[in-house]
Design a protein around this motif. Sequence first.
Motif, PDB file in Angstrom:
ATOM      1  N   TYR A 129      26.725   6.516  41.750  1.00 47.52           N
ATOM      2  CA  TYR A 129      27.062   5.351  42.511  1.00 47.52           C
ATOM      3  C   TYR A 129      25.874   4.728  43.175  1.00 47.52           C
ATOM      4  CZ  TYR A 129      29.029   2.099  46.172  1.00 47.52           C
ATOM      5  OH  TYR A 129      29.149   0.767  46.845  1.00 47.52           O
ATOM      6  N   ASP A 132      24.429   6.037  46.262  1.00 48.04           N
ATOM      7  CA  ASP A 132      24.596   7.580  46.607  1.00 48.04           C
ATOM      8  C   ASP A 132      22.918   8.320  45.997  1.00 48.04           C
ATOM      9  OD1 ASP A 132      25.207   9.864  46.870  1.00 48.04           O
ATOM     10  OD2 ASP A 132      26.708  10.070  45.777  1.00 48.04           O
ATOM     11  N   LYS A 155      30.767  -0.307  42.198  1.00 46.73           N
ATOM     12  CA  LYS A 155      32.117   0.198  42.610  1.00 46.73           C
ATOM     13  C   LYS A 155      33.104   0.387  41.473  1.00 46.73           C
ATOM     14  CE  LYS A 155      33.076  -0.256  47.444  1.00 46.73           C
ATOM     15  NZ  LYS A 155      33.999  -0.581  48.504  1.00 46.73           N
ATOM     16  N   PHE A 159      33.242   4.376  42.335  1.00 50.16           N
ATOM     17  CA  PHE A 159      33.515   4.609  43.462  1.00 50.16           C
ATOM     18  C   PHE A 159      35.037   4.660  43.527  1.00 50.16           C
ATOM     19  CE2 PHE A 159      34.470   3.865  48.000  1.00 50.16           C
ATOM     20  CZ  PHE A 159      33.479   4.557  48.746  1.00 50.16           C
ATOM     21  N   GLU A 161      38.570   4.958  45.098  1.00 53.03           N
ATOM     22  CA  GLU A 161      39.327   4.410  46.030  1.00 53.03           C
ATOM     23  C   GLU A 161      40.582   4.073  45.829  1.00 53.03           C
ATOM     24  OE1 GLU A 161      37.613   1.892  49.813  1.00 53.03           O
ATOM     25  OE2 GLU A 161      37.234   1.091  47.800  1.00 53.03           O
ATOM     26  N   CYS A 167      38.221   8.495  50.413  1.00 54.35           N
ATOM     27  CA  CYS A 167      37.501   7.793  49.048  1.00 54.35           C
ATOM     28  C   CYS A 167      36.236   8.202  49.118  1.00 54.35           C
ATOM     29  CB  CYS A 167      37.843   6.237  49.224  1.00 54.35           C
ATOM     30  SG  CYS A 167      37.163   5.709  50.916  1.00 54.35           S
ATOM     31  N   PRO A 169      32.088   8.116  46.640  1.00 56.39           N
ATOM     32  CA  PRO A 169      31.207   7.766  45.419  1.00 56.39           C
ATOM     33  C   PRO A 169      31.795   8.792  44.160  1.00 56.39           C
ATOM     34  CG  PRO A 169      29.923   8.658  47.091  1.00 56.39           C
ATOM     35  CD  PRO A 169      31.244   8.479  47.664  1.00 56.39           C
TER      36      PRO A 169
END
Length: 472
Positions: A129, A132, A155, A159, A161, A167, A169
């Motif tokens: 990500y 990250d 995202k 990512f 979520e 949630c 990365p």
Amino acid sequence: KYYGLNELREMFLTFFESKGHLRLPSFPLVPENDPSLLLINAGMAPMKPWFKGEEEPPRKRVCTCQKCIRTGDIENIGHTARHGTYFEMLGNFSFGDYFKHDAIQWTWEFLTDPKWVGLEADRLYPSVYLEDDEAFNIWRDVVGIPEDRIYRMGKEDNFWEHGSGPCGPCSEVYYDRGEAFGCGSPDCKPGCDCDRYMEVWNNVFTQFDNDGEGHYTELAQKNIDTGMGLERLAVVCQNVNSLFDVDTVMNITNKVSDITGAHYGDSEASDVSLRIITDHIRSATFMICDGVLPSNEGRGYVLRRLLRRAARHGKLLGVNEPFLYQIIDTVIHENEGEYKDLRQKQDYITKVIRTEEENFAKTIDGGMKIFSELLAEHKAKGETQFAGSDAFKLYDTYGFPVDLTEEMVRDEGMTLDRAGFDQEMEAQRVRARKAREALGDLGWSGVEFGKEVPATVFDGYAQTTLTGAKVL
Ligand code: ATP
Ligand code: MG
Ligand code: MG
Ligand code: MG
């Protein structure tokens, strides 16, 4: 080195056992106590209470090979090399135990160490990500991947979520299958939607809690949730074109080929049909084994749609008799090593599929004829939209799932008036409710018709089966 699909499953689970994980069998495809999900679509799905800390896991490290259904991928089936509506997802999980450091290193070790899968490291590309840096640094400094081979993604890709709650990365690993599989675009790189860089493994680092308004706080319990498609791992280990060319899957395709008389490689159109039938019969066999029955609602509708879609592709290959039920024995043969209940339920699964095929066979010809006539009428009037009322007629009289009609309409370069169809459905619900009220049928009181199915009654046997499927 060549490894069969069944060997790879075993190898993965053994590897993570050697890293202190508890091996659990696959959970059933029908979620238990999770009204937010129709069918299990990832290894982590049945473990949500362990991730959220609501329940104590049997161990802080767990590994599984989970049966999954993803109907969202249905349009891809037969066209991409990497999607099935049914597939198995290998996964290792940490509930507040190890984190990125170990997860990333073990991913690399399993994929590249000659003691395990032993893939060529030069063909593998990790992604992380955007923000990250921690994962990026582990790939670069600990694993030793050159910087320019690590892709930072946004995202949408990296990512994980799902509304509010835990949630975080992701870091994925792509395998470069070579130019021959590419789209040819100069922009083609890991993350491209074509089949050159195949995504094999996704590591999710659930480290945040989203309060639902976009505020992220670090979780006290940091988790690891990974998923690798077993069939995709087999594609790269066996160096074959697609998921349908993997050893166990190919044996099923060959059986479909024997029955239909269509040979793999004859034409693109018939190959697509062969793959669709192969995929859908795999899904259907496992769904029925796990308690789903064909119906017009919820997961029963998913099953019905898959079976009727497969039946239609049988027709396209010139098969005019029920035939799907004859493939089940092969599906079971290829999978019974891991899934013992398949053989025990073989007769049951066969009966369910055969009955559904016979029911559809009674109306499919009539329906196809009406469809062609309606289509011709629309075309004669120069219309590009197929009427919702016509789709409803095909549904109501001939049992055509609306998605099937929509697909056939699209194949003709037209669109379907889906809102019009939904209106007709709603009108029918109102009529049905009025009719029941007039009969004073109190057995249905409290149940909003069409929203919840109290029971799926399958009248092919003496025994009535209750699924209690909640419809979403
Ligand atoms: P893709 O981008 O290729 O559609 P994905 O990002 O949707 O894959 P994930 O949700 O990250 O997939 O699931 C984890 C892993 O499960 C993937 O890396 C892949 O190996 C496998 N997988 C996902 N969807 C399918 C599918 N439809 N058929 C086979 N394997 C799949
Ligand atoms: Mg996907
Ligand atoms: Mg992806
Ligand atoms: Mg992914």
